[in-house]
Design an enzyme around this catalytic site. Sequence first.
Site, PDB file in Angstrom:
ATOM      1  N   ASN A  82       0.863  -1.187   0.000  1.00  0.00           N
ATOM      2  CA  ASN A  82       0.000   0.000   0.000  1.00  0.00           C
ATOM      3  C   ASN A  82       0.902   1.241   0.000  1.00  0.00           C
ATOM      4  OD1 ASN A  82      -1.356   2.299   1.138  1.00  0.00           O
ATOM      5  ND2 ASN A  82      -3.051   0.961   1.670  1.00  0.00           N
ATOM      6  N   ASP A 129      -0.093   4.474  -0.018  1.00  0.00           N
ATOM      7  CA  ASP A 129      -0.783   5.706   0.409  1.00  0.00           C
ATOM      8  C   ASP A 129       0.158   6.691   1.084  1.00  0.00           C
ATOM      9  OD1 ASP A 129      -3.138   4.600  -0.467  1.00  0.00           O
ATOM     10  OD2 ASP A 129      -3.901   4.130   1.535  1.00  0.00           O
ATOM     11  N   HIS A 130       1.047   6.152   1.934  1.00  0.00           N
ATOM     12  CA  HIS A 130       1.836   7.077   2.750  1.00  0.00           C
ATOM     13  C   HIS A 130       3.012   7.688   2.011  1.00  0.00           C
ATOM     14  CE1 HIS A 130      -0.892   6.632   5.930  1.00  0.00           C
ATOM     15  NE2 HIS A 130      -0.764   5.324   5.917  1.00  0.00           N
ATOM     16  N   ARG A 137       4.081  18.691   1.578  1.00  0.00           N
ATOM     17  CA  ARG A 137       4.717  19.909   1.081  1.00  0.00           C
ATOM     18  C   ARG A 137       4.152  20.390  -0.250  1.00  0.00           C
ATOM     19  NH1 ARG A 137       9.990  21.062   3.292  1.00  0.00           N
ATOM     20  NH2 ARG A 137      10.395  22.334   1.472  1.00  0.00           N
ATOM     21  N   HIS A 162      -5.588   3.585  -1.555  1.00  0.00           N
ATOM     22  CA  HIS A 162      -6.925   3.899  -1.025  1.00  0.00           C
ATOM     23  C   HIS A 162      -7.240   5.325  -1.434  1.00  0.00           C
ATOM     24  CE1 HIS A 162      -9.659   4.094   2.848  1.00  0.00           C
ATOM     25  NE2 HIS A 162     -10.307   4.402   1.742  1.00  0.00           N
ATOM     26  N   ARG A 183      -9.433   8.049  -0.791  1.00  0.00           N
ATOM     27  CA  ARG A 183     -10.422   8.425   0.220  1.00  0.00           C
ATOM     28  C   ARG A 183     -11.261   9.593  -0.275  1.00  0.00           C
ATOM     29  NH1 ARG A 183      -8.869   6.294   5.619  1.00  0.00           N
ATOM     30  NH2 ARG A 183     -10.672   7.457   6.318  1.00  0.00           N
ATOM     31  N   ARG A 203      -6.937  12.524   1.114  1.00  0.00           N
ATOM     32  CA  ARG A 203      -5.831  12.932   1.982  1.00  0.00           C
ATOM     33  C   ARG A 203      -4.483  12.357   1.543  1.00  0.00           C
ATOM     34  NH1 ARG A 203      -7.240   9.674   7.522  1.00  0.00           N
ATOM     35  NH2 ARG A 203      -9.226  10.723   7.232  1.00  0.00           N
ATOM     36  N   HIS A 204      -4.505  11.263   0.780  1.00  0.00           N
ATOM     37  CA  HIS A 204      -3.210  10.791   0.264  1.00  0.00           C
ATOM     38  C   HIS A 204      -3.253  10.630  -1.264  1.00  0.00           C
ATOM     39  CE1 HIS A 204      -5.304   7.183   1.618  1.00  0.00           C
ATOM     40  NE2 HIS A 204      -4.942   7.346   2.875  1.00  0.00           N
ATOM     41  N   GLU A 231      -8.582   0.392  -3.175  1.00  0.00           N
ATOM     42  CA  GLU A 231      -9.321   0.314  -1.910  1.00  0.00           C
ATOM     43  C   GLU A 231     -10.210   1.551  -1.797  1.00  0.00           C
ATOM     44  OE1 GLU A 231      -6.682  -0.345   1.476  1.00  0.00           O
ATOM     45  OE2 GLU A 231      -8.138   0.779   2.661  1.00  0.00           O
ATOM     46  N   THR A 277      -7.059   5.979  10.151  1.00  0.00           N
ATOM     47  CA  THR A 277      -6.948   4.900   9.181  1.00  0.00           C
ATOM     48  C   THR A 277      -8.223   4.070   9.284  1.00  0.00           C
ATOM     49  OG1 THR A 277      -5.603   3.005   8.472  1.00  0.00           O
ATOM     50  CG2 THR A 277      -5.701   3.422  10.838  1.00  0.00           C
ATOM     51  N   THR A 278      -8.389   3.082   8.397  1.00  0.00           N
ATOM     52  CA  THR A 278      -9.615   2.283   8.409  1.00  0.00           C
ATOM     53  C   THR A 278      -9.720   1.565   9.752  1.00  0.00           C
ATOM     54  OG1 THR A 278      -9.084   1.914   6.100  1.00  0.00           O
ATOM     55  CG2 THR A 278     -10.959   0.707   6.979  1.00  0.00           C
ATOM     56  N   GLU A 300     -11.053  -9.597   2.884  1.00  0.00           N
ATOM     57  CA  GLU A 300      -9.773  -9.211   3.484  1.00  0.00           C
ATOM     58  C   GLU A 300      -9.991  -9.130   4.981  1.00  0.00           C
ATOM     59  OE1 GLU A 300      -7.544  -5.811   1.935  1.00  0.00           O
ATOM     60  OE2 GLU A 300      -6.638  -5.546   3.912  1.00  0.00           O
ATOM     61  N   HIS A 331      -3.675  -4.861   7.636  1.00  0.00           N
ATOM     62  CA  HIS A 331      -3.760  -3.784   8.627  1.00  0.00           C
ATOM     63  C   HIS A 331      -2.813  -4.054   9.790  1.00  0.00           C
ATOM     64  CE1 HIS A 331      -5.228  -0.197  10.530  1.00  0.00           C
ATOM     65  NE2 HIS A 331      -5.909   0.041   9.440  1.00  0.00           N
ATOM     66  N   GLY A 332      -1.848  -3.183   9.915  1.00  0.00           N
ATOM     67  CA  GLY A 332      -0.918  -3.246  11.038  1.00  0.00           C
ATOM     68  C   GLY A 332       0.117  -4.359  10.938  1.00  0.00           C
ATOM     69  N   GLY A 339       1.085  -1.517   4.375  1.00  0.00           N
ATOM     70  CA  GLY A 339       1.448  -0.153   4.023  1.00  0.00           C
ATOM     71  C   GLY A 339       2.287   0.560   5.047  1.00  0.00           C
ATOM     72  N   HIS A 340       1.665   0.994   6.129  1.00  0.00           N
ATOM     73  CA  HIS A 340       2.302   1.951   7.028  1.00  0.00           C
ATOM     74  C   HIS A 340       3.652   1.483   7.571  1.00  0.00           C
ATOM     75  CE1 HIS A 340       2.633   4.501  10.695  1.00  0.00           C
ATOM     76  NE2 HIS A 340       2.249   5.410   9.824  1.00  0.00           N
TER      77      HIS A 340
HETATM   78  N1  PXP Z   1      -6.010  -3.194   4.177  1.00  0.00           N
HETATM   79  C1  PXP Z   1      -6.935  -2.235   4.322  1.00  0.00           C
HETATM   80  C2  PXP Z   1      -8.319  -2.529   3.908  1.00  0.00           C
HETATM   81  C3  PXP Z   1      -6.599  -0.962   4.842  1.00  0.00           C
HETATM   82  O1  PXP Z   1      -7.537  -0.014   4.996  1.00  0.00           O
HETATM   83  C4  PXP Z   1      -5.257  -0.703   5.181  1.00  0.00           C
HETATM   84  C5  PXP Z   1      -4.873   0.648   5.672  1.00  0.00           C
HETATM   85  O2  PXP Z   1      -4.967   1.571   4.648  1.00  0.00           O
HETATM   86  C6  PXP Z   1      -4.325  -1.729   4.982  1.00  0.00           C
HETATM   87  C7  PXP Z   1      -4.727  -2.965   4.503  1.00  0.00           C
HETATM   88  C8  PXP Z   1      -2.887  -1.544   5.280  1.00  0.00           C
HETATM   89  O3  PXP Z   1      -2.722  -1.291   6.638  1.00  0.00           O
HETATM   90  P1  PXP Z   1      -1.337  -0.788   7.163  1.00  0.00           P
HETATM   91  O4  PXP Z   1      -1.089   0.553   6.518  1.00  0.00           O
HETATM   92  O5  PXP Z   1      -1.520  -0.713   8.635  1.00  0.00           O
HETATM   93  O6  PXP Z   1      -0.303  -1.800   6.733  1.00  0.00           O
END
Ligand code: PXP
Length: 243
Positions: free
Chosen positions: A7, A9-10, A18, A43, A45, A49-50, A70, A100-101, A152, A195-196, A218-219
């Site tokens: 992911n 996004d970040h 910036r 994602h 949104r 935001r990203h 997403e 976040t979600t 998922e 996620h996480g 992602g994060h």
């Molecule tokens: N899956 C979904 C559906 C999410 O919303 C996210 C967060 O954007 C992720 C996976 C990835 O999560 P993380 O950024 O914590 O790895």
Amino acid sequence: MIRLLVNIDHVATLRNARGEGYPVPTEAARVCEGAGADGIVFHLRGDRRHIRDEDLPELKSVVKGRLDFEMAATDEMIGLCCELKPDLATLVPEGREELTTEGGLNMRPLVKDYHSRIVPALKVAGIEVSLFLDPVEEDIRLSAEVGADAVELHTGRYANLFRVGDRDGASTELNRLADAADLAHSLGLKVHAGHGLNTENLGEFLDRVPYLQEVSIGHALISDALFYGLEETVRRYLAVLRG
Ligand code: PXP
């Protein structure tokens, strides 16, 4: 072999901080795939935001592996998704104030609309549909009923328990995730997760949860890349995934 979808996004979050156009999310996508990632997730949104609309065509042309869009199932997003035609659409709940979600979809009130309108619109466009869910039996059964291709599983609770060192809690949550994966598989749904997840908690998760086809990370991965570089970081995640 479990696929790694990164992911990005970040990367866009950092760019937007910036507003000077860098770092470029598609460049990150290219590096991730070059290092062996199986695809890219973004994602879009409602508040942009990203990732932003102008990123979409470039992502579509750059990403060679699986592209996962997403999104919340709004008319606007369904329209954008059907136009872009990614490989996969992952539908998530979206709250304006959330960082976040925060949780999975609560399927019961969504069944009618998802079954009659949302899922068919995406599938007619040739897009695979995945629903982001907490490991809850009813939500998984209803996902199969509305015609989803995949679920998922939300691993955020497991990741949080792992992070604070609550071994029993994390283990209980892994049991729930494993049961959910079993059920989804028995209903003909593909099993994704995310996620996480990070290099610390991923190994135990993989050991305990069956039928996984894909993880979305992602994060933590983008954060690790600040210290180890994006290419090396993707390799580290792949090393955990592929044993
Ligand atoms: N899956 C979904 C559906 C999410 O919303 C996210 C967060 O954007 C992720 C996976 C990835 O999560 P993380 O950024 O914590 O790895």
